[in-house]
Design a protein around this motif. Structure first.
Motif, mmCIF file in Angstrom:
data_model
loop_
_atom_site.group_PDB
_atom_site.id
_atom_site.type_symbol
_atom_site.label_atom_id
_atom_site.label_comp_id
_atom_site.label_asym_id
_atom_site.label_seq_id
_atom_site.Cartn_x
_atom_site.Cartn_y
_atom_site.Cartn_z
ATOM 1 N N SER A 1 -4.959 -20.066 40.739
ATOM 2 C CA SER A 1 -4.114 -20.906 39.900
ATOM 3 C C SER A 1 -4.996 -21.784 39.028
ATOM 4 C CB SER A 1 -3.192 -21.766 40.776
ATOM 5 O OG SER A 1 -2.430 -22.626 39.967
ATOM 6 N N PHE A 11 4.722 -20.759 40.302
ATOM 7 C CA PHE A 11 4.479 -20.652 41.737
ATOM 8 C C PHE A 11 4.395 -19.195 42.161
ATOM 9 C CE2 PHE A 11 9.127 -20.445 41.695
ATOM 10 C CZ PHE A 11 9.404 -19.476 42.648
ATOM 11 N N ILE A 12 3.733 -18.985 43.285
ATOM 12 C CA ILE A 12 3.667 -17.691 43.928
ATOM 13 C C ILE A 12 4.007 -17.876 45.395
ATOM 14 C CG2 ILE A 12 1.171 -17.975 44.260
ATOM 15 C CD1 ILE A 12 0.920 -14.958 44.331
ATOM 16 N N THR A 13 4.786 -16.968 45.941
ATOM 17 C CA THR A 13 5.127 -17.043 47.352
ATOM 18 C C THR A 13 5.302 -15.637 47.900
ATOM 19 O OG1 THR A 13 6.602 -18.111 48.952
ATOM 20 C CG2 THR A 13 7.628 -17.142 47.018
ATOM 21 N N SER A 14 5.133 -15.485 49.195
ATOM 22 C CA SER A 14 5.351 -14.190 49.847
ATOM 23 C C SER A 14 6.276 -14.402 51.041
ATOM 24 C CB SER A 14 4.029 -13.567 50.301
ATOM 25 O OG SER A 14 3.363 -14.407 51.226
ATOM 26 N N VAL A 15 7.141 -13.421 51.261
ATOM 27 C CA VAL A 15 8.128 -13.506 52.335
ATOM 28 C C VAL A 15 8.103 -12.192 53.113
ATOM 29 C CG1 VAL A 15 10.561 -13.841 52.907
ATOM 30 C CG2 VAL A 15 9.579 -14.991 50.905
ATOM 31 N N LEU A 24 6.579 -10.189 47.387
ATOM 32 C CA LEU A 24 5.703 -11.064 46.614
ATOM 33 C C LEU A 24 6.462 -11.528 45.378
ATOM 34 C CD1 LEU A 24 2.774 -12.206 46.168
ATOM 35 C CD2 LEU A 24 2.372 -10.171 44.759
ATOM 36 N N VAL A 26 6.271 -13.991 41.910
ATOM 37 C CA VAL A 26 5.514 -14.808 40.957
ATOM 38 C C VAL A 26 6.520 -15.304 39.925
ATOM 39 C CG1 VAL A 26 3.673 -14.834 39.242
ATOM 40 C CG2 VAL A 26 3.421 -13.463 41.318
ATOM 41 N N ALA A 41 10.911 -25.505 43.451
ATOM 42 C CA ALA A 41 11.133 -25.714 44.886
ATOM 43 C C ALA A 41 12.538 -25.296 45.296
ATOM 44 C CB ALA A 41 10.886 -27.184 45.237
ATOM 45 N N GLN A 44 12.719 -21.473 45.456
ATOM 46 C CA GLN A 44 12.041 -20.940 46.634
ATOM 47 C C GLN A 44 12.881 -21.139 47.892
ATOM 48 O OE1 GLN A 44 7.604 -21.485 46.914
ATOM 49 N NE2 GLN A 44 7.954 -22.839 45.174
ATOM 50 N N ARG A 48 14.332 -17.990 50.125
ATOM 51 C CA ARG A 48 14.000 -17.805 51.534
ATOM 52 C C ARG A 48 15.258 -17.790 52.408
ATOM 53 N NH1 ARG A 48 8.799 -18.002 53.155
ATOM 54 N NH2 ARG A 48 7.249 -18.428 51.526
ATOM 55 N N ALA A 200 -1.879 -13.535 40.631
ATOM 56 C CA ALA A 200 -1.772 -13.042 42.008
ATOM 57 C C ALA A 200 -2.484 -11.702 42.118
ATOM 58 C CB ALA A 200 -0.309 -12.877 42.407
#
Length: 208
Positions: A1, A11-15, A24, A26, A41, A44, A48, A200
């Motif tokens: 970043s 943001f990047i997040t993985s679940v 993944l 992005v 936020a 996300q 989730r 990412a």
């Protein structure tokens, strides 16, 4: 970043998926302030929660599109005016447990790339959806892709594409330089950031 503002919505997040695979995500929320960070936020948390209940990511994105249009962006966006107060570009990549199959759901984000074991890069085709929060009838669809083991996936936000355009080089070249870091990354960043850059890199399973 590589941020260029004190607050922002990249943001990047993985679940982990119930199938044993991995999701993944992005994303890039429009703006560079506390409001965009809050939107990131919120998205996300919604993602989730819906994922844990077994809902596919495309349903999450369609639901958030309605939230942006009906609750956050007001009448201007819903009536088709050019002004859009809140929007989110999202690229979601769902990988199966083997890492050899990916389903890409894209809403206005740069297309991800697949890098095979020989270092050859190909762009994974994306749908023609706009970012979330623009239009009611522009909803993301998923596309399926076969991957090769011992390879990798790259995904980035549009700040990287902006930097590549100003340097006059392909986005893939900028991404590669930033991954290598060191002198190559510093030479790229010397061009000056005008937008936050999020990159990412996901290595897939090795052959054999």
């Amino acid at each position: 970043s590589y941020p260029c503002h004190q607050a922002g919505g990249d943001f990047i997040t993985s679940v982990p998926l119930k199938t044993g695979g991995l999701l993944l995500v992005v994303a890039d929320v429009a703006g560079h302030d506390v409001a965009s960070a809050y939107t990131a936020a919120y998205f996300q948390g919604l993602m989730r929660g819906m994922q844990e209940s077994g809902r596919p990511i495309v349903d999450v994105m369609r639901r958030f599109n309605r939230v942006l249009l009906e609750e956050w962006s007001g009448e201007a966006s819903r009536l088709g005016a050019l002004e859009v107060t809140t929007s989110v570009a999202v690229c979601a990549i769902a990988l199966d447990v083997s890492g050899e199959f990916a389903q890409v759901t894209n809403a206005g984000a740069p297309a991800p790339c697949h890098v095979n074991s020989r270092g050859e890069i190909r762009q994974l085709e994306r749908g023609r959806s706009h970012p979330l929060g623009w239009f009611e009838d522009s909803l993301p669809e998923s596309t399926d892709h076969e991957l090769s083991s011992g390879s990798a996936l790259l995904a980035w936000t549009d700040g990287l594409e902006d930097l590549a355009d100003r340097l006059g080089v392909p986005s893939e070249a900028v991404a590669t330089a930033l991954l290598v870091e060191g002198d190559a990354a510093q030479a790229v960043l010397a061009g000056g950031l005008r937008d936050d850059v999020l990159l990412a890199h996901l290595a897939l399973g090795q052959p054999g």
